[in-house]
Motif scaffolding. Structure first.
Motif, PDB file in Angstrom:
ATOM      1  N   HIS A   1      -9.983  12.291  -1.383  1.00  0.00           N
ATOM      2  CA  HIS A   1     -11.388  12.667  -1.531  1.00  0.00           C
ATOM      3  C   HIS A   1     -12.255  11.901  -0.535  1.00  0.00           C
ATOM      4  N   PHE A   2     -11.994  10.607  -0.395  1.00  0.00           N
ATOM      5  CA  PHE A   2     -12.753   9.812   0.557  1.00  0.00           C
ATOM      6  C   PHE A   2     -12.561  10.336   1.983  1.00  0.00           C
ATOM      7  N   GLU A   3     -11.339  10.652   2.365  1.00  0.00           N
ATOM      8  CA  GLU A   3     -11.061  11.162   3.708  1.00  0.00           C
ATOM      9  C   GLU A   3     -11.816  12.464   3.969  1.00  0.00           C
ATOM     10  N   GLU A   4     -11.866  13.312   2.958  1.00  0.00           N
ATOM     11  CA  GLU A   4     -12.597  14.583   3.084  1.00  0.00           C
ATOM     12  C   GLU A   4     -14.077  14.325   3.365  1.00  0.00           C
ATOM     13  N   ILE A   5     -14.689  13.413   2.639  1.00  0.00           N
ATOM     14  CA  ILE A   5     -16.103  13.093   2.825  1.00  0.00           C
ATOM     15  C   ILE A   5     -16.322  12.389   4.158  1.00  0.00           C
ATOM     16  N   LEU A   6     -15.409  11.500   4.507  1.00  0.00           N
ATOM     17  CA  LEU A   6     -15.523  10.777   5.774  1.00  0.00           C
ATOM     18  C   LEU A   6     -15.462  11.741   6.955  1.00  0.00           C
ATOM     19  N   ASN A   7     -14.555  12.679   6.917  1.00  0.00           N
ATOM     20  CA  ASN A   7     -14.426  13.657   8.014  1.00  0.00           C
ATOM     21  C   ASN A   7     -15.643  14.570   8.101  1.00  0.00           C
ATOM     22  N   LYS A   8     -16.262  14.815   6.966  1.00  0.00           N
ATOM     23  CA  LYS A   8     -17.413  15.717   6.933  1.00  0.00           C
ATOM     24  C   LYS A   8     -18.694  15.049   7.418  1.00  0.00           C
ATOM     25  N   PHE A   9     -18.917  13.789   7.010  1.00  0.00           N
ATOM     26  CA  PHE A   9     -20.199  13.140   7.281  1.00  0.00           C
ATOM     27  C   PHE A   9     -20.122  11.984   8.273  1.00  0.00           C
ATOM     28  N   GLY A  10     -18.960  11.389   8.438  1.00  0.00           N
ATOM     29  CA  GLY A  10     -18.831  10.240   9.335  1.00  0.00           C
ATOM     30  C   GLY A  10     -19.157   8.938   8.624  1.00  0.00           C
ATOM     31  N   LEU A  11     -18.588   7.836   9.100  1.00  0.00           N
ATOM     32  CA  LEU A  11     -18.765   6.546   8.443  1.00  0.00           C
ATOM     33  C   LEU A  11     -20.207   6.040   8.549  1.00  0.00           C
ATOM     34  N   SER A  12     -20.866   6.269   9.673  1.00  0.00           N
ATOM     35  CA  SER A  12     -22.253   5.809   9.838  1.00  0.00           C
ATOM     36  C   SER A  12     -23.173   6.395   8.778  1.00  0.00           C
ATOM     37  N   ASN A  13     -23.055   7.703   8.542  1.00  0.00           N
ATOM     38  CA  ASN A  13     -23.890   8.349   7.535  1.00  0.00           C
ATOM     39  C   ASN A  13     -23.564   7.857   6.123  1.00  0.00           C
ATOM     40  N   LEU A  14     -22.284   7.646   5.859  1.00  0.00           N
ATOM     41  CA  LEU A  14     -21.893   7.139   4.539  1.00  0.00           C
ATOM     42  C   LEU A  14     -22.476   5.757   4.279  1.00  0.00           C
ATOM     43  N   ILE A  15     -22.417   4.901   5.289  1.00  0.00           N
ATOM     44  CA  ILE A  15     -22.926   3.534   5.122  1.00  0.00           C
ATOM     45  C   ILE A  15     -24.444   3.527   4.987  1.00  0.00           C
ATOM     46  N   ASN A  16     -25.124   4.357   5.744  1.00  0.00           N
ATOM     47  CA  ASN A  16     -26.584   4.461   5.617  1.00  0.00           C
ATOM     48  C   ASN A  16     -26.977   4.910   4.213  1.00  0.00           C
ATOM     49  N   LYS A  17     -26.242   5.881   3.686  1.00  0.00           N
ATOM     50  CA  LYS A  17     -26.499   6.346   2.316  1.00  0.00           C
ATOM     51  C   LYS A  17     -26.232   5.224   1.311  1.00  0.00           C
ATOM     52  N   TYR A  73       0.820  -1.209   0.000  1.00  0.00           N
ATOM     53  CA  TYR A  73       0.000   0.000   0.000  1.00  0.00           C
ATOM     54  C   TYR A  73       0.860   1.267   0.000  1.00  0.00           C
ATOM     55  N   PRO A  74       0.482   2.273  -0.801  1.00  0.00           N
ATOM     56  CA  PRO A  74       1.144   3.578  -0.696  1.00  0.00           C
ATOM     57  C   PRO A  74       0.775   4.248   0.631  1.00  0.00           C
ATOM     58  N   ALA A  75       1.566   5.231   1.027  1.00  0.00           N
ATOM     59  CA  ALA A  75       1.381   5.889   2.327  1.00  0.00           C
ATOM     60  C   ALA A  75      -0.019   6.462   2.484  1.00  0.00           C
ATOM     61  N   GLU A  76      -0.564   7.032   1.411  1.00  0.00           N
ATOM     62  CA  GLU A  76      -1.890   7.641   1.514  1.00  0.00           C
ATOM     63  C   GLU A  76      -2.967   6.598   1.833  1.00  0.00           C
ATOM     64  N   LEU A  77      -2.755   5.376   1.376  1.00  0.00           N
ATOM     65  CA  LEU A  77      -3.725   4.312   1.647  1.00  0.00           C
ATOM     66  C   LEU A  77      -3.620   3.839   3.101  1.00  0.00           C
ATOM     67  N   ILE A  78      -2.402   3.733   3.600  1.00  0.00           N
ATOM     68  CA  ILE A  78      -2.193   3.379   5.011  1.00  0.00           C
ATOM     69  C   ILE A  78      -2.869   4.410   5.912  1.00  0.00           C
ATOM     70  N   ASN A  79      -2.671   5.684   5.606  1.00  0.00           N
ATOM     71  CA  ASN A  79      -3.279   6.753   6.408  1.00  0.00           C
ATOM     72  C   ASN A  79      -4.798   6.696   6.350  1.00  0.00           C
ATOM     73  N   MET A  80      -5.340   6.377   5.179  1.00  0.00           N
ATOM     74  CA  MET A  80      -6.788   6.276   5.036  1.00  0.00           C
ATOM     75  C   MET A  80      -7.345   5.133   5.881  1.00  0.00           C
ATOM     76  N   VAL A  81      -6.682   3.982   5.872  1.00  0.00           N
ATOM     77  CA  VAL A  81      -7.139   2.843   6.668  1.00  0.00           C
ATOM     78  C   VAL A  81      -7.092   3.172   8.154  1.00  0.00           C
ATOM     79  N   LYS A  82      -6.063   3.877   8.597  1.00  0.00           N
ATOM     80  CA  LYS A  82      -5.980   4.320   9.999  1.00  0.00           C
ATOM     81  C   LYS A  82      -7.194   5.172  10.358  1.00  0.00           C
ATOM     82  N   LEU A  83      -7.527   6.113   9.481  1.00  0.00           N
ATOM     83  CA  LEU A  83      -8.651   7.007   9.738  1.00  0.00           C
ATOM     84  C   LEU A  83      -9.969   6.235   9.799  1.00  0.00           C
ATOM     85  N   ILE A  84     -10.155   5.297   8.879  1.00  0.00           N
ATOM     86  CA  ILE A  84     -11.387   4.498   8.851  1.00  0.00           C
ATOM     87  C   ILE A  84     -11.551   3.703  10.136  1.00  0.00           C
ATOM     88  N   THR A  85     -10.492   3.043  10.553  1.00  0.00           N
ATOM     89  CA  THR A  85     -10.582   2.131  11.706  1.00  0.00           C
ATOM     90  C   THR A  85     -10.632   2.859  13.043  1.00  0.00           C
TER      91      THR A  85
END
Length: 339
Positions: free
Chosen positions: A292-308, A187-199
């Motif tokens: 882009h995903f991190e921006e949306i995740l920080n704005k709406f949260g994972l729960s809202n994204l999954i519900n959508k 994984y590139p660094a940006e992907l590692i950082n994204m997985v950290k944020l998700i989890t």
């Protein structure tokens, strides 16, 4: 009279740089050919011999069925090896890598080699006897100016390639259990950082399937995260997940076959159009890239994204037309027509 044995050679890339998608779909084709008593052999360019060897062993592929060529192999040496093997009684070659150019293809023609060529972008001349693009966004119109009228076109969703073990399977999802499967490479660094944020989302349990050992070290002490390294028994893991976070490659077909909604975050070029197509068919919400995903995740949260996502998924096109029969047979039938 002795029966002539049909033999097919696969030339693909796999490893840290390339991921496992090329090899995985070639294994799916090989599985079908072997069922029809057609012998197959793999010539694999890799930067990670030991990892790929272990993967092939888990898949039941004997060392006598493949050889490796190193990452720094030139196109000229690559072609020499293909010709050397092909001339030993092979009748067809399948190319699943993107290192080739027009000179590479012309060299295959000069050697009178028949071959199928995987493609995803339809923007360069293709000399192959067969072109394969199973992306759900692909259509034959894309190829009308870059292939000859004699080229067989295995193009579109009906040529999606999937291991037989995924057919006629269905998820039994557990609420708030999320699959993260972003490909088999490093994984590139940006992907590692994204997985950290998700989890960091503590309301969810995460099942991470990867070949990147760094993720195991990162999440070793996280009770809501399980990391599976180099596992080939992925279906039971997939089936218990409510949704999947994937990158847009081969994994999207596996997940869609199990009727699991997806958040798709492409991070290399050949994943982008596939991600968009799954989104348009309501199987997924796609994003431009990890940032882009991190921006949306920080704005709406994972729960809202999954519900959508779950609401959108209710409108999806029926997956039964794509994944309830072995589409590899279609490829096999086309291949027989090249004789």
């Amino acid at each position: 009279m002795q029966k002539v044995v049909t033999k097919i050679l696969f030339r693909c890339n796999a490893g840290k740089k390339y991921g496992f998608g090329h090899l995985t779909r070639c294994l799916a084709l090989s599985e079908t050919f072997e069922d029809e008593n057609i012998q197959t052999f793999f010539l694999i360019k890799t930067d990670e011999k030991s990892t790929i060897s272990n993967f092939l062993t888990m898949e039941g592929i004997r060392p006598s069925k493949y050889i490796f060529i190193p990452e720094d192999t030139t196109n000229s040496n690559d072609l020499s090896k293909i010709v050397e093997i092909y001339k030993n009684g092979y009748s067809f070659l399948v190319i699943d890598h993107y290192d080739h150019d027009l000179i590479y293809q012309e060299s295959l023609k000069e050697e009178k080699i028949k071959w199928a060529q995987f493609d995803y972008k339809a923007n360069e001349k293709i000399l192959a006897n067969m072109v394969i693009n199973g992306n759900i966004s692909a259509n034959k119109e894309m190829y009308k100016n870059i292939v000859s009228q004699n080229t067989l076109q295995c193009v579109g969703y009906q040529f999606a390639i999937l291991r037989k073990s995924f057919l006629n399977q269905f998820a039994i999802p557990q609420k708030n259990r999320i699959l993260i499967a972003l490909g088999g490479g490093l994984y590139p660094a940006e992907l590692i950082n994204m997985v950290k944020l998700i989890t960091d989302q503590q309301l969810f349990d995460f099942e991470i399937i990867t070949n990147d050992i760094r993720l195991q070290k990162l999440f070793n002490n996280r009770p809501n995260v399980r990391v599976y390294i180099n596992t080939n028994n992925v279906i039971p893991i997939y089936k218990k997940c409510e949704c999947a976070i994937v990158a847009g490659g081969v994994t999207t077909y596996e997940v869609a076959a199990l009727n699991i909604p997806m958040l798709i975050i492409p991070y290399v070029e050949n994943q982008i159009w596939n991600a968009i197509a799954w989104d348009r068919n309501n199987f997924a919400i796609s994003f431009k890239d990890p940032l882009h995903f991190e921006e949306i995740l920080n704005k709406f949260g994972l729960s809202n994204l999954i519900n959508k996502l779950l609401k959108k998924f209710e409108k999806k096109n029926n997956p039964n037309r794509w994944f309830r029969s072995n589409k590899n047979k279609k490829y096999h039938n086309q291949n027989n027509n090249t004789e």
